[in-house]
Design an enzyme around this catalytic site. Sequence first.
Site, PDB file in Angstrom:
ATOM      1  N   ASP A 177      -2.404  -1.678   2.980  1.00 31.31           N
ATOM      2  CA  ASP A 177      -3.499  -0.900   2.553  1.00 31.31           C
ATOM      3  C   ASP A 177      -2.995   0.027   1.338  1.00 31.31           C
ATOM      4  O   ASP A 177      -1.868   0.616   1.294  1.00 31.31           O
ATOM      5  CB  ASP A 177      -3.901  -0.032   3.645  1.00 31.31           C
ATOM      6  CG  ASP A 177      -5.244   0.762   3.542  1.00 31.31           C
ATOM      7  OD1 ASP A 177      -6.242   0.565   4.423  1.00 31.31           O
ATOM      8  OD2 ASP A 177      -5.327   1.613   2.545  1.00 31.31           O
ATOM      9  N   ASP A 198      -8.952  -3.331  -0.350  1.00 27.49           N
ATOM     10  CA  ASP A 198      -7.929  -2.670  -0.449  1.00 27.49           C
ATOM     11  C   ASP A 198      -6.985  -2.847   0.538  1.00 27.49           C
ATOM     12  O   ASP A 198      -6.039  -2.352   0.829  1.00 27.49           O
ATOM     13  CB  ASP A 198      -7.918  -1.277  -0.922  1.00 27.49           C
ATOM     14  CG  ASP A 198      -8.039  -0.318   0.335  1.00 27.49           C
ATOM     15  OD1 ASP A 198      -8.800  -0.685   1.488  1.00 27.49           O
ATOM     16  OD2 ASP A 198      -7.410   0.904   0.299  1.00 27.49           O
ATOM     17  N   GLU A 199      -7.512  -3.935   1.614  1.00 29.28           N
ATOM     18  CA  GLU A 199      -6.749  -3.601   2.838  1.00 29.28           C
ATOM     19  C   GLU A 199      -6.647  -5.108   3.360  1.00 29.28           C
ATOM     20  O   GLU A 199      -7.708  -5.964   3.369  1.00 29.28           O
ATOM     21  CB  GLU A 199      -7.267  -2.996   3.900  1.00 29.28           C
ATOM     22  CG  GLU A 199      -6.954  -2.838   4.977  1.00 29.28           C
ATOM     23  CD  GLU A 199      -7.774  -2.056   5.913  1.00 29.28           C
ATOM     24  OE1 GLU A 199      -7.728  -1.754   7.152  1.00 29.28           O
ATOM     25  OE2 GLU A 199      -8.909  -1.521   5.540  1.00 29.28           O
TER      26      GLU A 199
HETATM   27  N1  DCP Z   1     -14.192   3.731   0.854  1.00 28.73           N
HETATM   28  C1  DCP Z   1     -15.735   4.232   0.992  1.00 28.73           C
HETATM   29  N2  DCP Z   1     -16.210   4.878   1.941  1.00 28.73           N
HETATM   30  C2  DCP Z   1     -15.492   5.232   3.076  1.00 28.73           C
HETATM   31  C3  DCP Z   1     -14.081   4.945   3.024  1.00 28.73           C
HETATM   32  C4  DCP Z   1     -13.569   4.042   2.102  1.00 28.73           C
HETATM   33  O1  DCP Z   1     -16.293   3.686  -0.107  1.00 28.73           O
HETATM   34  N3  DCP Z   1     -16.096   6.044   4.166  1.00 28.73           N
HETATM   35  C5  DCP Z   1     -13.777   2.974  -0.157  1.00 28.73           C
HETATM   36  C6  DCP Z   1     -13.088   4.009  -1.075  1.00 28.73           C
HETATM   37  C7  DCP Z   1     -11.670   3.567  -0.771  1.00 28.73           C
HETATM   38  C8  DCP Z   1     -11.793   2.176  -0.389  1.00 28.73           C
HETATM   39  O2  DCP Z   1     -12.943   2.011   0.138  1.00 28.73           O
HETATM   40  O3  DCP Z   1     -10.777   3.890  -1.866  1.00 28.73           O
HETATM   41  C9  DCP Z   1     -10.513   1.950   0.639  1.00 28.73           C
HETATM   42  O4  DCP Z   1     -10.849   2.843   1.910  1.00 28.73           O
HETATM   43  P1  DCP Z   1      -9.461   3.197   2.684  1.00 28.73           P
HETATM   44  O5  DCP Z   1      -9.920   3.656   3.797  1.00 28.73           O
HETATM   45  O6  DCP Z   1      -8.300   2.382   2.867  1.00 28.73           O
HETATM   46  O7  DCP Z   1      -9.096   4.562   2.005  1.00 28.73           O
HETATM   47  P2  DCP Z   1      -8.146   4.968   0.523  1.00 28.73           P
HETATM   48  O8  DCP Z   1      -7.506   3.876   0.220  1.00 28.73           O
HETATM   49  O9  DCP Z   1      -9.047   5.534  -0.414  1.00 28.73           O
HETATM   50  O10 DCP Z   1      -7.101   6.163   1.181  1.00 28.73           O
HETATM   51  P3  DCP Z   1      -5.927   5.667   2.036  1.00 28.73           P
HETATM   52  O11 DCP Z   1      -4.576   5.988   1.287  1.00 28.73           O
HETATM   53  O12 DCP Z   1      -6.050   6.897   3.135  1.00 28.73           O
HETATM   54  O13 DCP Z   1      -5.776   4.339   2.627  1.00 28.73           O
HETATM   55 MG    MG Z   2      -6.593   2.513   1.261  1.00 24.79          MG
END
Ligand code: DCP
Ligand code: MG
Length: 373
Positions: free
Chosen positions: A19, A115-116
């Site tokens: 992730d 991203d995952e």
């Molecule tokens: N995303 C979104 N709305 C959400 C959660 C996430 O649009 N409620 C989008 C933005 C994030 C991406 O999806 O960058 C990936 O989600 P993640 O939950 O993996 O969050 P992040 O990668 O941003 O942070 P982390 O470092 O906690 O994984």
């Molecule tokens: Mg993420």
Amino acid sequence: MPVTEKESSPVLRKIIHIDMDAFYASVEQRDFPEYRGKPIVVGGSPEGRGGVVATASYEARKFGIRSAMASKKARELCPEVLFIKPRFEAYKEVSKQIREIFHRYTDIIEPLSLDEAYLDVTEDKQKIGSALIIAQRIKEAIKAELQLTASAGVSVNKFVAKIASDMRKPDGLMFIEPARVVEFMEQLPVEKFHGVGKVTAEKMKMLNLYTGADLKKLEEAELVKLFGKAGRFYFRIVRGQDDRHVEPNRETKSLAAEDTFQLDLHTSEEMIVELDKLATILFNRMTRYQLKGRTITLKIKYSDFRQITRNRSFPTPTSDREVLFETAKQLLLGTDLNDQRIRLLGIAISNFQEITHAAGARSQLELFDPQTE
Ligand code: DCP
Ligand code: MG
């Protein structure tokens, strides 16, 4: 026929969950040096006029800003936070690039979102043999080639690998070795179970169920009675059992947002307010997956656990929040609401126009109650 050695002790799988860290925000900070070291959020609106944060940089998270938070709240927590417009094309490109890196080690890749992804490296292409080393190399390649960081979880099944990837964020690597899986699940607080939403976690706590070990004391039938079909999953997972395969090419067939209410709803006004919230959540998810669908489905679960669905299809695909909301509302008003008590409402969209390669499996989340996020 006697049971062979192979059948009685199946090969332990090697599963990696990767992730990306603060994904959209990290891509923005990489591409625009002026954003580095600063609290930034992607999505939302600078004037705090509605809209929610898609994600926040780690600098912004120090102020308590989180994904799905209202812009206004983000601004209150950190007045100098910068709001940045999402560039989905850039995120999709990175998503493609990380997938190319994964393919160096295995073709059994199941993307969950941009991203995952889950990877099954039980038999890796390079005959490295160690999932831990592979995860390390993937992280290094992402850093060297894409100037981004990812966190990885390594274990014998999807559930544990996914929880592990979140434990050492950012830039983390966490390995839960096979012999520790059972103990790991026992100590795990229920709210950390991915798929257990706030309402379920609270319900569990009211029942004095705080950890995996507490859930393990219950019979399967009791868990099913308390939590529906998810109960069957909890029963197995607290014993470290999760045989869900990593499924390459799994496509998103529908996206949904649903909520179980602490108190049953009984007026149509209350129900409409909830549908409005659900439409916004679903709309945000669709934006995130860049999907448009033709069929909108309303799901209703009554206080006696009876469940119905109603749907409507449109000639052209939509991703409009108002259409989601209005359609769900009409579908609701088309049901018999006399003397009904509703414990759950959900809106789903399906029949997608185009399924991007990047949009991965969401259907597996049906196992859980999808009120997380
Ligand atoms: N995303 C979104 N709305 C959400 C959660 C996430 O649009 N409620 C989008 C933005 C994030 C991406 O999806 O960058 C990936 O989600 P993640 O939950 O993996 O969050 P992040 O990668 O941003 O942070 P982390 O470092 O906690 O994984
Ligand atoms: Mg993420």
